[in-house]
Design a protein around this motif. Structure first.
Motif, mmCIF file in Angstrom:
data_model
loop_
_atom_site.group_PDB
_atom_site.id
_atom_site.type_symbol
_atom_site.label_atom_id
_atom_site.label_comp_id
_atom_site.label_asym_id
_atom_site.label_seq_id
_atom_site.Cartn_x
_atom_site.Cartn_y
_atom_site.Cartn_z
ATOM 1 N N SER A 5 0.834 -1.196 0.000
ATOM 2 C CA SER A 5 0.000 0.000 0.000
ATOM 3 C C SER A 5 0.870 1.248 0.000
ATOM 4 O O SER A 5 2.045 1.224 0.395
ATOM 5 C CB SER A 5 -0.909 0.018 1.226
ATOM 6 N N LEU A 6 0.287 2.357 -0.437
ATOM 7 C CA LEU A 6 1.021 3.619 -0.418
ATOM 8 C C LEU A 6 1.410 3.986 1.009
ATOM 9 O O LEU A 6 2.517 4.493 1.241
ATOM 10 C CB LEU A 6 0.165 4.727 -1.040
ATOM 11 N N ALA A 7 0.533 3.723 1.967
ATOM 12 C CA ALA A 7 0.835 4.037 3.369
ATOM 13 C C ALA A 7 2.099 3.311 3.824
ATOM 14 O O ALA A 7 2.981 3.906 4.464
ATOM 15 C CB ALA A 7 -0.346 3.660 4.263
ATOM 16 N N GLN A 8 2.210 2.031 3.497
ATOM 17 C CA GLN A 8 3.380 1.261 3.926
ATOM 18 C C GLN A 8 4.638 1.645 3.153
ATOM 19 O O GLN A 8 5.730 1.717 3.727
ATOM 20 C CB GLN A 8 3.094 -0.230 3.778
ATOM 21 N N ARG A 9 4.497 1.924 1.885
ATOM 22 C CA ARG A 9 5.667 2.338 1.103
ATOM 23 C C ARG A 9 6.197 3.686 1.576
ATOM 24 O O ARG A 9 7.413 3.895 1.661
ATOM 25 C CB ARG A 9 5.313 2.385 -0.382
ATOM 26 N N GLU A 10 5.288 4.599 1.932
ATOM 27 C CA GLU A 10 5.726 5.893 2.459
ATOM 28 C C GLU A 10 6.339 5.737 3.843
ATOM 29 O O GLU A 10 7.301 6.423 4.190
ATOM 30 C CB GLU A 10 4.550 6.868 2.503
ATOM 31 N N ARG A 11 5.790 4.839 4.646
ATOM 32 C CA ARG A 11 6.364 4.574 5.972
ATOM 33 C C ARG A 11 7.830 4.148 5.840
ATOM 34 O O ARG A 11 8.713 4.688 6.506
ATOM 35 C CB ARG A 11 5.559 3.479 6.691
ATOM 36 N N HIS A 12 8.084 3.181 4.978
ATOM 37 C CA HIS A 12 9.442 2.658 4.849
ATOM 38 C C HIS A 12 10.373 3.670 4.176
ATOM 39 O O HIS A 12 11.552 3.778 4.554
ATOM 40 C CB HIS A 12 9.414 1.334 4.093
#
Length: 212
Positions: A5-12
């Motif tokens: 997800s975009l949320a997880q990719r931005e988190r990392h």
């Protein structure tokens, strides 16, 4: 949580940048360096009362105190790793990761990218990611912009979608890519690459730089 997800990719991506720039790197959040921002993100997901301080001004002091405590108790690399892991497996926040974290991590990623100067290249996003940002933008806009004395219309310069909030007779039309609209809606207009045109009550257009 969907790892793609975009949320997880931005988190990392944000955690990678945390480690690259170090704990003292400036951010767009006034008074905060990278260490403070990492502490904020961890506290937000692990401390319900402090998390409420983000939305409830009366509890802001609680949030600030918990951030300071997190800095005292954890090293910077430790906090970054805790943010990267996300909330615990039993946390209900895991079920609402997309809604709670897509714009949170996207905006804070830009906070760190643009902390020294807003003169950084805009990142390119896929059509699907731009759609995801626009999907979550109305909730942020209602939270941050509806109390303004003008109506605000956020216009996606790429996809053409719009988000409208407020009821004022004057209108601010804000045009830019979805990421820049999210920055503007979050109160970071000075760093957002957008064009703002105000139509006062009476209908005469005035253009100018963004000033949320």
């Amino acid at each position: 949580m969907d790892p793609n997800s975009l949320a997880q990719r931005e988190r990392h991506a944000l955690c990678d940048l945390f480690l690259e720039v170090g704990p003292h790197a400036p951010t767009l959040d006034e008074g905060w360096v990278a260490y403070d921002l990492a502490a904020h993100l961890w506290v937000r997901e692990t401390d319900l009362l402090a998390g409420l301080g983000i939305a409830i001004p009366a509890l802001d002091g609680v949030q600030q105190a918990r951030i300071a405590r997190a800095r005292r108790r954890h090293t910077y690399p430790d906090l970054v790793e805790r943010v990267r892991r996300g909330p615990g497996v039993l946390s209900p926040l895991r079920e609402f990761d997309a809604a709670a974290n897509t714009l949170e991590f996207l905006i804070h990623h830009e906070d760190l990218r643009r902390g020294v100067t807003s003169d950084v290249p805009e990142r390119e996003f896929s059509a699907a990611d731009r759609g995801t940002i626009m999907k979550h933008l109305p909730a942020l806009a209602r939270l941050r912009l509806r109390s303004r004395s003008v109506r605000t219309v956020l216009v996606d310069a790429i996809g053409g979608g719009t988000v409208m909030v407020g009821r004022g007779s004057a209108v601010d039309t804000v045009t830019g890519p979805p990421t820049e609209l999210a920055l503007y809606a979050s109160g970071r207009g000075r760093a957002a690459h957008v064009q703002v045109v105000r139509t006062p009550a009476g209908g005469h257009l005035r253009g100018g730089p963004s000033r949320p």
